[in-house]
Design a protein around this motif. Structure first.
Motif, PDB file in Angstrom:
ATOM      1  N   CYS A  98       0.823  -1.212   0.000  1.00 48.01           N
ATOM      2  CA  CYS A  98       0.000   0.000   0.000  1.00 48.01           C
ATOM      3  C   CYS A  98       0.860   1.267   0.000  1.00 48.01           C
ATOM      4  CB  CYS A  98      -0.929  -0.008   1.210  1.00 48.01           C
ATOM      5  SG  CYS A  98      -2.167   1.284   1.179  1.00 48.01           S
ATOM      6  N   GLU A  99       1.918   1.299   0.815  1.00 54.37           N
ATOM      7  CA  GLU A  99       2.742   2.508   0.897  1.00 54.37           C
ATOM      8  C   GLU A  99       3.406   2.833  -0.432  1.00 54.37           C
ATOM      9  OE1 GLU A  99       4.282   0.118   3.447  1.00 54.37           O
ATOM     10  OE2 GLU A  99       3.126   0.768   5.164  1.00 54.37           O
ATOM     11  N   GLY A 100       3.830   1.803  -1.156  1.00 54.15           N
ATOM     12  CA  GLY A 100       4.500   2.015  -2.424  1.00 54.15           C
ATOM     13  C   GLY A 100       3.555   2.311  -3.579  1.00 54.15           C
ATOM     14  N   ARG A 101       2.353   1.791  -3.507  1.00 54.03           N
ATOM     15  CA  ARG A 101       1.398   1.936  -4.619  1.00 54.03           C
ATOM     16  C   ARG A 101       0.580   3.214  -4.563  1.00 54.03           C
ATOM     17  NH1 ARG A 101      -2.041  -3.349  -4.440  1.00 54.03           N
ATOM     18  NH2 ARG A 101      -3.300  -2.212  -5.956  1.00 54.03           N
ATOM     19  N   PHE A 102       0.263   3.675  -3.343  1.00 44.41           N
ATOM     20  CA  PHE A 102      -0.643   4.804  -3.203  1.00 44.41           C
ATOM     21  C   PHE A 102      -0.066   5.879  -2.293  1.00 44.41           C
ATOM     22  CE2 PHE A 102      -3.419   1.025  -3.724  1.00 44.41           C
ATOM     23  CZ  PHE A 102      -4.006   1.370  -4.924  1.00 44.41           C
ATOM     24  N   PRO A 103      -0.244   7.140  -2.675  1.00 41.17           N
ATOM     25  CA  PRO A 103       0.125   8.223  -1.750  1.00 41.17           C
ATOM     26  C   PRO A 103      -0.885   8.270  -0.597  1.00 41.17           C
ATOM     27  CG  PRO A 103      -0.785   9.117  -3.792  1.00 41.17           C
ATOM     28  CD  PRO A 103      -0.691   7.631  -3.960  1.00 41.17           C
ATOM     29  N   ASP A 104      -0.502   8.919   0.486  1.00 43.47           N
ATOM     30  CA  ASP A 104      -1.369   8.993   1.665  1.00 43.47           C
ATOM     31  C   ASP A 104      -2.740   9.578   1.348  1.00 43.47           C
ATOM     32  OD1 ASP A 104       0.596   7.870   3.223  1.00 43.47           O
ATOM     33  OD2 ASP A 104       1.350   9.795   3.979  1.00 43.47           O
ATOM     34  N   GLU A 105      -2.775  10.547   0.440  1.00 43.21           N
ATOM     35  CA  GLU A 105      -4.049  11.188   0.099  1.00 43.21           C
ATOM     36  C   GLU A 105      -5.005  10.188  -0.548  1.00 43.21           C
ATOM     37  OE1 GLU A 105      -1.097  12.556  -1.592  1.00 43.21           O
ATOM     38  OE2 GLU A 105      -0.673  13.526   0.318  1.00 43.21           O
ATOM     39  N   GLU A 106      -4.471   9.292  -1.367  1.00 48.26           N
ATOM     40  CA  GLU A 106      -5.326   8.319  -2.046  1.00 48.26           C
ATOM     41  C   GLU A 106      -5.850   7.271  -1.064  1.00 48.26           C
ATOM     42  OE1 GLU A 106      -5.549   5.745  -6.170  1.00 48.26           O
ATOM     43  OE2 GLU A 106      -3.717   6.825  -5.681  1.00 48.26           O
ATOM     44  N   ILE A 110      -9.761   6.461  -0.269  1.00 44.73           N
ATOM     45  CA  ILE A 110     -10.389   5.145  -0.273  1.00 44.73           C
ATOM     46  C   ILE A 110     -11.195   4.940   1.002  1.00 44.73           C
ATOM     47  CG2 ILE A 110      -9.944   2.652  -0.221  1.00 44.73           C
ATOM     48  CD1 ILE A 110      -7.509   3.219  -2.074  1.00 44.73           C
ATOM     49  N   VAL A 111     -10.621   5.328   2.144  1.00 45.15           N
ATOM     50  CA  VAL A 111     -11.337   5.190   3.425  1.00 45.15           C
ATOM     51  C   VAL A 111     -12.589   6.054   3.422  1.00 45.15           C
ATOM     52  CG1 VAL A 111     -11.196   5.614   5.909  1.00 45.15           C
ATOM     53  CG2 VAL A 111      -9.285   4.556   4.730  1.00 45.15           C
ATOM     54  N   GLU A 112     -12.493   7.275   2.919  1.00 45.65           N
ATOM     55  CA  GLU A 112     -13.665   8.153   2.846  1.00 45.65           C
ATOM     56  C   GLU A 112     -14.735   7.572   1.927  1.00 45.65           C
ATOM     57  OE1 GLU A 112     -12.091  11.946   1.698  1.00 45.65           O
ATOM     58  OE2 GLU A 112     -11.297  12.347   3.701  1.00 45.65           O
ATOM     59  N   LEU A 113     -14.309   6.940   0.854  1.00 42.97           N
ATOM     60  CA  LEU A 113     -15.244   6.299  -0.065  1.00 42.97           C
ATOM     61  C   LEU A 113     -15.982   5.157   0.641  1.00 42.97           C
ATOM     62  CD1 LEU A 113     -16.354   5.891  -2.942  1.00 42.97           C
ATOM     63  CD2 LEU A 113     -14.400   4.416  -3.365  1.00 42.97           C
ATOM     64  N   VAL A 114     -15.259   4.383   1.422  1.00 40.31           N
ATOM     65  CA  VAL A 114     -15.870   3.278   2.176  1.00 40.31           C
ATOM     66  C   VAL A 114     -16.895   3.810   3.163  1.00 40.31           C
ATOM     67  CG1 VAL A 114     -15.411   1.468   3.894  1.00 40.31           C
ATOM     68  CG2 VAL A 114     -13.918   1.708   1.913  1.00 40.31           C
ATOM     69  N   THR A 115     -16.521   4.826   3.930  1.00 36.12           N
ATOM     70  CA  THR A 115     -17.438   5.340   4.944  1.00 36.12           C
ATOM     71  C   THR A 115     -18.625   6.078   4.328  1.00 36.12           C
ATOM     72  OG1 THR A 115     -16.057   7.319   5.206  1.00 36.12           O
ATOM     73  CG2 THR A 115     -15.696   5.523   6.754  1.00 36.12           C
ATOM     74  N   LYS A 116     -18.428   6.637   3.120  1.00 36.49           N
ATOM     75  CA  LYS A 116     -19.514   7.365   2.456  1.00 36.49           C
ATOM     76  C   LYS A 116     -20.520   6.422   1.801  1.00 36.49           C
ATOM     77  CE  LYS A 116     -19.122   9.215  -1.587  1.00 36.49           C
ATOM     78  NZ  LYS A 116     -18.686   9.922  -2.772  1.00 36.49           N
ATOM     79  N   THR A 117     -20.033   5.361   1.158  1.00 36.54           N
ATOM     80  CA  THR A 117     -20.941   4.524   0.360  1.00 36.54           C
ATOM     81  C   THR A 117     -21.471   3.299   1.091  1.00 36.54           C
ATOM     82  OG1 THR A 117     -19.062   3.339  -0.603  1.00 36.54           O
ATOM     83  CG2 THR A 117     -19.926   5.213  -1.844  1.00 36.54           C
ATOM     84  N   LEU A 118     -20.712   2.767   2.040  1.00 34.47           N
ATOM     85  CA  LEU A 118     -21.146   1.558   2.742  1.00 34.47           C
ATOM     86  C   LEU A 118     -21.669   1.911   4.127  1.00 34.47           C
ATOM     87  CD1 LEU A 118     -18.181  -0.797   1.791  1.00 34.47           C
ATOM     88  CD2 LEU A 118     -20.417  -0.659   0.705  1.00 34.47           C
TER      89      LEU A 118
END
Length: 154
Positions: A98-106, A110-118
């Motif tokens: 995860c650290e290598g693939r995505f910046p902290d903002e992304e 993703i977490v905001e997307l989870v909490t918003k949609t689910l």
């Protein structure tokens, strides 16, 4: 319900729960009416107490549509749907490198997307969410007060 293709892919917890409900599984104390095996009831009893019980096809479809812009493997998306991580810390074990693939903002996105949609897990009641938000705001305010002027001796 008819199986069109065997071993076509992994199922989400919601899909398994939906299948068991279609088969007749419920919280019926006698459990003699439905044609559900005892082992299937054990799975049902577990899943009904997880986030899968509050999910809907619409919320899952919305999540799947929004998550496409992030480059995640199918297994990672499935694990996110099943576990519904509520913080960045919970995402790191799910997403490989995860650290290598995505910046902290992304990751935060993703977490905001989870909490918003689910929907929130059943064990996390709205009062607990509100209480947690209030505690976070209080800690943030205290931290800001401390960092303003450490030499101030009011």
């Amino acid at each position: 319900m008819k199986i069109l293709e065997a071993n076509a892919g992994a199922l989400t917890n919601f899909e398994v729960l939906d299948f068991l409900r279609a088969k007749g599984a419920s919280k019926d104390p006698t459990r003699v009416i439905a044609k559900v095996e005892q082992s299937e009831y054990k799975v049902y009893d577990y899943l009904v107490d997880t986030g899968a019980s509050d999910q809907t096809r619409e919320s899952i479809n919305e999540f799947l549509t929004c998550i496409k812009r992030h480059d995640l493997a199918k297994a990672e998306v499935l694990n996110i749907l099943n576990t519904r991580p509520a913080s960045e810390v919970e995402i790191f074990p799910i997403i490989e490198s995860c650290e290598g693939r995505f910046p902290d903002e992304e990751v935060t996105e993703i977490v905001e997307l989870v909490t918003k949609t689910l929907p929130p897990p059943p064990d996390m009641k709205q009062e607990e969410i509100t209480k947690s938000d209030e505690e976070t705001a209080t800690l943030k305010n205290e931290k800001e007060e401390i960092s303003e002027d450490p030499m101030d001796t009011k």
